[in-house]
Scaffold this active site. Structure first.
Site, PDB file in Angstrom:
ATOM      1  N   TRP A   1       0.822  -1.197   0.000  1.00 40.14           N
ATOM      2  CA  TRP A   1       0.000   0.000   0.000  1.00 40.14           C
ATOM      3  C   TRP A   1       0.864   1.257   0.000  1.00 40.14           C
ATOM      4  O   TRP A   1       0.574   2.224  -0.711  1.00 40.14           O
ATOM      5  CB  TRP A   1      -0.955  -0.022   1.185  1.00 40.14           C
ATOM      6  CG  TRP A   1      -1.974   1.076   1.257  1.00 40.14           C
ATOM      7  CD1 TRP A   1      -2.421   1.672   2.409  1.00 40.14           C
ATOM      8  CD2 TRP A   1      -2.719   1.695   0.196  1.00 40.14           C
ATOM      9  NE1 TRP A   1      -3.391   2.614   2.122  1.00 40.14           N
ATOM     10  CE2 TRP A   1      -3.583   2.652   0.769  1.00 40.14           C
ATOM     11  CE3 TRP A   1      -2.720   1.529  -1.192  1.00 40.14           C
ATOM     12  CZ2 TRP A   1      -4.451   3.452   0.012  1.00 40.14           C
ATOM     13  CZ3 TRP A   1      -3.582   2.324  -1.962  1.00 40.14           C
ATOM     14  CH2 TRP A   1      -4.428   3.266  -1.362  1.00 40.14           C
TER      15      TRP A   1
ATOM     16  N   LYS B   1      -5.388   0.039   8.537  1.00 43.79           N
ATOM     17  CA  LYS B   1      -6.781  -0.256   8.875  1.00 43.79           C
ATOM     18  C   LYS B   1      -6.808  -1.276  10.018  1.00 43.79           C
ATOM     19  O   LYS B   1      -7.187  -2.428   9.857  1.00 43.79           O
ATOM     20  CB  LYS B   1      -7.524  -0.767   7.644  1.00 43.79           C
ATOM     21  CG  LYS B   1      -7.602   0.287   6.540  1.00 43.79           C
ATOM     22  CD  LYS B   1      -8.247  -0.227   5.279  1.00 43.79           C
ATOM     23  CE  LYS B   1      -8.295   0.858   4.219  1.00 43.79           C
ATOM     24  NZ  LYS B   1      -8.900   0.389   2.951  1.00 43.79           N
TER      25      LYS B   1
ATOM     26  N   GLY C   1     -10.599   3.643   2.307  1.00 34.70           N
ATOM     27  CA  GLY C   1     -11.512   3.495   1.184  1.00 34.70           C
ATOM     28  C   GLY C   1     -11.288   2.166   0.490  1.00 34.70           C
ATOM     29  O   GLY C   1     -10.447   1.362   0.908  1.00 34.70           O
TER      30      GLY C   1
ATOM     31  N   ALA D   1      -3.986  -2.027  -3.441  1.00 33.04           N
ATOM     32  CA  ALA D   1      -2.712  -1.490  -3.915  1.00 33.04           C
ATOM     33  C   ALA D   1      -2.416  -1.907  -5.351  1.00 33.04           C
ATOM     34  O   ALA D   1      -1.890  -1.121  -6.144  1.00 33.04           O
ATOM     35  CB  ALA D   1      -1.585  -1.956  -2.986  1.00 33.04           C
TER      36      ALA D   1
ATOM     37  N   LYS E   1     -14.482  -3.692   8.538  1.00 31.00           N
ATOM     38  CA  LYS E   1     -14.721  -4.416   7.277  1.00 31.00           C
ATOM     39  C   LYS E   1     -13.738  -5.566   7.094  1.00 31.00           C
ATOM     40  O   LYS E   1     -14.049  -6.557   6.415  1.00 31.00           O
ATOM     41  CB  LYS E   1     -14.687  -3.451   6.101  1.00 31.00           C
ATOM     42  CG  LYS E   1     -13.372  -2.688   5.913  1.00 31.00           C
ATOM     43  CD  LYS E   1     -12.362  -3.435   5.055  1.00 31.00           C
ATOM     44  CE  LYS E   1     -11.029  -2.717   5.051  1.00 31.00           C
ATOM     45  NZ  LYS E   1     -10.015  -3.396   4.212  1.00 31.00           N
TER      46      LYS E   1
ATOM     47  N   ASP F   1     -15.587   0.085   0.968  1.00 29.27           N
ATOM     48  CA  ASP F   1     -14.433  -0.729   1.370  1.00 29.27           C
ATOM     49  C   ASP F   1     -14.856  -2.147   1.724  1.00 29.27           C
ATOM     50  O   ASP F   1     -14.141  -3.117   1.464  1.00 29.27           O
ATOM     51  CB  ASP F   1     -13.745  -0.064   2.560  1.00 29.27           C
ATOM     52  CG  ASP F   1     -12.275  -0.447   2.667  1.00 29.27           C
ATOM     53  OD1 ASP F   1     -11.785  -1.205   1.822  1.00 29.27           O
ATOM     54  OD2 ASP F   1     -11.614   0.027   3.609  1.00 29.27           O
TER      55      ASP F   1
ATOM     56  N   LYS G   1       2.751 -11.516   4.921  1.00 29.25           N
ATOM     57  CA  LYS G   1       2.083 -10.220   4.865  1.00 29.25           C
ATOM     58  C   LYS G   1       1.036 -10.128   5.968  1.00 29.25           C
ATOM     59  O   LYS G   1       0.390 -11.106   6.319  1.00 29.25           O
ATOM     60  CB  LYS G   1       1.434 -10.019   3.492  1.00 29.25           C
ATOM     61  CG  LYS G   1       2.449  -9.990   2.348  1.00 29.25           C
ATOM     62  CD  LYS G   1       1.760  -9.862   0.994  1.00 29.25           C
ATOM     63  CE  LYS G   1       2.773  -9.882  -0.145  1.00 29.25           C
ATOM     64  NZ  LYS G   1       2.114  -9.804  -1.466  1.00 29.25           N
TER      65      LYS G   1
END
Length: 324
Positions: free
Chosen positions: A15, A104, A130, A134, A185, A238, A268
């Site tokens: 990102w 997030k 949002g 990426a 989310k 999102d 990750k």
């Protein structure tokens, strides 16, 4: 007249790299990588093969491992590291710097990252959130995002820095709603991935996303968010992207869990795995009903199987679909 300083993007994951590439379409950027050897690799190859393969860094992106150099003379910086690394990075930054939090996730104590930054003495704080994968933003595919801040000047400056022909940037004053929509989310997306992993079908996934949105609405409004934000880019937008996309780490992690596989993707960070337990603890402590969060937390703790988690949702007491 002195030229404007380069925009600091702190964090060279997927990102962070994508945001640097996007911003560099308009102005110079300094992309900070924590590991000197990784910074050297990016400088030499101009490709982030570890996190964003196949996309070339433009010449306007200068890579550095020197944090002081990255933020020198800058008015604000994008903080684009996983939530577990935000505290350490903020400790190393000058307090007069504006910080734009792009993770997030939640702070170590379960609070909001923007609150953490405020408590540490940062007066100018914003959050960015949002439906932004990426892989797509870096390639210049059309997208939109939201920057929220109590500081209108900071929000407008971020909007100007990141707005390009391929990325629309909206501003908001609802820091709580924009920040926490991106947090919750991820947990709903884990559940959606479990539905995929168990091949439960499109009906089940659509129902889960819809009820997940309702769960988001209850949680965000309870904490002071504006209801309109729930149905905006950082909420519904999102959620749809993260719960359905092949690029979503959280959805893929849920699918892996349902198949009995390890949920990690090459090391990750999957933010929802940590967030589920923190949100479940908050709901329990404050008497709020977040059934999807509870089911995902039970599954990720190994207390329930994914099948049992779905059953817990299907067997809840019958009720009306309320919209008040």
């Amino acid at each position: 007249m002195n030229a404007s300083p380069d925009l600091p993007v702190l964090g060279a994951g997927g990102w962070g790299t994508a945001l640097a590439i996007n911003a560099a379409r308009s102005a110079p950027v300094r992309l900070w990588a924590r590991r000197p050897e990784f910074a050297a690799q990016l400088t030499q190859t101009r490709v982030n093969a570890e996190y964003l393969p196949g996309v070339t860094l433009p010449e306007a992106v200068k890579v550095t491992a020197d944090l002081e150099d990255a933020v020198r003379q800058a008015s604000f910086a994008l903080v684009v590291v996983p939530s577990v690394g935000v505290l350490e990075l903020l400790e190393a930054l000058p307090r007069q710097l504006g910080v734009v939090l792009c993770a997030k996730g939640l702070a170590p104590d379960g609070g909001r990252l923007s609150e953490l930054a405020r408590d540490m003495g940062f007066a100018r704080v914003a959050v960015l959130s949002g439906p932004n994968h990426a892989e797509e933003i870096a390639r210049g595919l059309p997208g939109a995002t939201v920057v929220a801040s109590d500081d209108e000047g900071l929000a407008l400056a971020v909007q100007s820095a990141l707005m390009t022909p391929s990325l629309r940037v909206y501003t908001s004053t609802d820091v709580i709603g924009v920040e926490l929509g991106g947090v919750l989310k991820n947990v709903i997306a884990l559940a959606a991935g479990m539905v995929d992993g168990m091949s439960l079908g499109d009906n089940a996934k659509a129902a889960l996303i819809t009820r997940g949105l309702r769960e988001m609405q209850r949680y965000l409004v309870a904490l002071g968010a504006h209801e309109d934000t729930v149905y905006g880019l950082s909420g519904l937008g999102d959620l749809v992207a993260t719960a359905t996309s092949r690029h979503s780490r959280n959805r893929a992690a849920g699918e892996a869990i349902a198949r009995g596989e390890h949920p990690g993707q090459g090391g990750k960070v999957v933010e929802g795995l940590r967030t589920a337990g923190l949100l479940d603890a908050w709901a329990t402590a404050h008497g709020h009903d977040l059934p999807i969060v509870r089911a995902v937390a039970q599954v990720t703790r190994g207390e329930w199987t994914p099948k049992a988690g779905i059953a817990s949702l299907m067997e809840r007491e019958a009720k009306a679909e309320r919209h008040d």
